[in-house]
Design a protein around this motif. Structure first.
Motif, PDB file in Angstrom:
ATOM      1  N   ALA A 121      52.027  48.520  42.461  1.00 47.23           N
ATOM      2  CA  ALA A 121      51.223  47.456  41.845  1.00 47.23           C
ATOM      3  C   ALA A 121      50.916  46.374  42.879  1.00 47.23           C
ATOM      4  CB  ALA A 121      51.955  46.864  40.643  1.00 47.23           C
ATOM      5  N   MET A 122      51.895  46.056  43.693  1.00 45.37           N
ATOM      6  CA  MET A 122      51.686  45.063  44.741  1.00 45.37           C
ATOM      7  C   MET A 122      50.696  45.581  45.787  1.00 45.37           C
ATOM      8  SD  MET A 122      54.750  42.790  46.233  1.00 45.37           S
ATOM      9  CE  MET A 122      54.801  42.907  47.988  1.00 45.37           C
ATOM     10  N   LEU A 123      50.774  46.870  46.088  1.00 46.86           N
ATOM     11  CA  LEU A 123      49.841  47.461  47.047  1.00 46.86           C
ATOM     12  C   LEU A 123      48.424  47.504  46.470  1.00 46.86           C
ATOM     13  CD1 LEU A 123      49.296  48.744  49.771  1.00 46.86           C
ATOM     14  CD2 LEU A 123      50.116  50.920  48.852  1.00 46.86           C
ATOM     15  N   ILE A 124      48.298  47.781  45.175  1.00 49.05           N
ATOM     16  CA  ILE A 124      46.982  47.738  44.529  1.00 49.05           C
ATOM     17  C   ILE A 124      46.405  46.330  44.630  1.00 49.05           C
ATOM     18  CG2 ILE A 124      45.806  47.803  42.285  1.00 49.05           C
ATOM     19  CD1 ILE A 124      47.595  50.218  41.578  1.00 49.05           C
ATOM     20  N   LEU A 125      47.229  45.333  44.370  1.00 51.64           N
ATOM     21  CA  LEU A 125      46.786  43.943  44.474  1.00 51.64           C
ATOM     22  C   LEU A 125      46.330  43.626  45.902  1.00 51.64           C
ATOM     23  CD1 LEU A 125      46.499  41.281  42.902  1.00 51.64           C
ATOM     24  CD2 LEU A 125      48.843  40.753  43.566  1.00 51.64           C
ATOM     25  N   ALA A 126      47.091  44.087  46.884  1.00 51.02           N
ATOM     26  CA  ALA A 126      46.725  43.859  48.285  1.00 51.02           C
ATOM     27  C   ALA A 126      45.413  44.568  48.631  1.00 51.02           C
ATOM     28  CB  ALA A 126      47.843  44.344  49.208  1.00 51.02           C
ATOM     29  N   ALA A 127      45.249  45.787  48.121  1.00 51.45           N
ATOM     30  CA  ALA A 127      44.023  46.543  48.396  1.00 51.45           C
ATOM     31  C   ALA A 127      42.811  45.886  47.724  1.00 51.45           C
ATOM     32  CB  ALA A 127      44.179  47.986  47.926  1.00 51.45           C
ATOM     33  N   LEU A 128      42.994  45.399  46.504  1.00 57.23           N
ATOM     34  CA  LEU A 128      41.891  44.725  45.811  1.00 57.23           C
ATOM     35  C   LEU A 128      41.523  43.422  46.504  1.00 57.23           C
ATOM     36  CD1 LEU A 128      42.830  45.387  42.078  1.00 57.23           C
ATOM     37  CD2 LEU A 128      40.993  46.455  43.418  1.00 57.23           C
ATOM     38  N   SER A 129      42.531  42.740  47.023  1.00 59.56           N
ATOM     39  CA  SER A 129      42.269  41.520  47.787  1.00 59.56           C
ATOM     40  C   SER A 129      41.442  41.842  49.024  1.00 59.56           C
ATOM     41  CB  SER A 129      43.604  40.877  48.186  1.00 59.56           C
ATOM     42  OG  SER A 129      43.396  39.845  49.118  1.00 59.56           O
ATOM     43  N   ARG A 130      41.821  42.898  49.714  1.00 64.24           N
ATOM     44  CA  ARG A 130      41.089  43.314  50.918  1.00 64.24           C
ATOM     45  C   ARG A 130      39.674  43.770  50.551  1.00 64.24           C
ATOM     46  NH1 ARG A 130      42.373  44.629  56.322  1.00 64.24           N
ATOM     47  NH2 ARG A 130      40.370  45.066  57.264  1.00 64.24           N
ATOM     48  N   LEU A 131      39.552  44.498  49.447  1.00 61.05           N
ATOM     49  CA  LEU A 131      38.243  44.959  48.978  1.00 61.05           C
ATOM     50  C   LEU A 131      37.332  43.769  48.676  1.00 61.05           C
ATOM     51  CD1 LEU A 131      36.415  47.326  48.093  1.00 61.05           C
ATOM     52  CD2 LEU A 131      37.466  47.129  45.821  1.00 61.05           C
ATOM     53  N   TYR A 132      37.878  42.784  47.982  1.00 61.09           N
ATOM     54  CA  TYR A 132      37.112  41.567  47.664  1.00 61.09           C
ATOM     55  C   TYR A 132      36.679  40.863  48.947  1.00 61.09           C
ATOM     56  CZ  TYR A 132      36.011  36.906  45.939  1.00 61.09           C
ATOM     57  OH  TYR A 132      35.382  35.719  45.665  1.00 61.09           O
ATOM     58  N   ARG A 133      37.629  40.702  49.870  1.00 61.97           N
ATOM     59  CA  ARG A 133      37.348  40.018  51.145  1.00 61.97           C
ATOM     60  C   ARG A 133      36.232  40.739  51.907  1.00 61.97           C
ATOM     61  NH1 ARG A 133      40.323  36.886  54.294  1.00 61.97           N
ATOM     62  NH2 ARG A 133      42.255  37.378  53.214  1.00 61.97           N
ATOM     63  N   ASP A 134      36.385  42.044  52.084  1.00 56.78           N
ATOM     64  CA  ASP A 134      35.420  42.784  52.891  1.00 56.78           C
ATOM     65  C   ASP A 134      34.055  42.866  52.220  1.00 56.78           C
ATOM     66  OD1 ASP A 134      37.271  43.099  54.884  1.00 56.78           O
ATOM     67  OD2 ASP A 134      37.825  45.137  54.333  1.00 56.78           O
TER      68      ASP A 134
END
Length: 176
Positions: free
Chosen positions: A154-167
């Motif tokens: 779940a934490m990794l999904i959150l990190a990936a979504l954060s990166r997706l939003y940023r990029d």
């Protein structure tokens, strides 16, 4: 924050999520200090007194698992994960954003989602039967360490979504 984060343009929402994950990762990193102490104790007991403890051996596995599983999200937020940079380093920023977005959407998120969803039943079954070590002197509550799987995913999904939003934001903002 490491240098990889400092070279990326700031994105307030993603930066906040990344900082939270990095704080949790910093706390979890203390598991490695405890792991070293447990390994030292086990070696002293085994080599010095010819008597190791199964409980300490299992605790080593658990502490290592905690560090690795939660370290995945930390690595995603600090951009310190392993990648093959054969071509990537020569790409323009726009192309890098596209590669990252593609990788997150079609590789990372589906993989994490499968692990997360399958881990829920895995943990629920372990909790339901109060799973513990098969060794009489092993650790109780094996369901607790198995609970790390969905939490870390779940934490990794959150990190990936954060990166997706940023990029995605930076792609459309046109920073190059």
């Amino acid at each position: 924050m490491n240098d990889a984060n400092n070279t990326r343009p700031p994105v307030g929402f993603s930066d906040g999520i990344d900082r939270l994950i990095q704080k949790v990762g910093g706390l979890i990193a203390w598991a490695y200090v405890l792991l070293i102490l447990v390994i030292m104790a086990q070696v002293i007991l085994r080599k010095g007194f010819s008597s190791g403890l199964i409980m300490l051996e299992e605790l080593q596995w658990h502490l290592y698992a905690i560090g690795v599983m939660f370290g995945l999200a930390y690595a995603q937020t600090t951009n310190s994960h392993i990648r093959v940079d054969l071509f990537y380093t020569g790409f323009r920023a726009r192309t890098k954003y596209l590669v990252e977005i593609f990788g997150i959407l079609f590789l990372l998120l589906p993989f994490i989602t499968v692990i997360f969803l399958h881990s829920l039943d895995f943990v629920a079954d372990a909790w339901r039967i109060n799973e513990h070590s098969e060794s009489p002197s092993g650790l109780p509550w094996r369901w607790l360490i198995k609970g790390v799987i969905p939490l870390s995913m779940a934490m990794l999904i959150l990190a990936a979504l954060s990166r997706l939003y940023r990029d995605t934001l930076l792609l459309f903002r046109g920073t190059d």
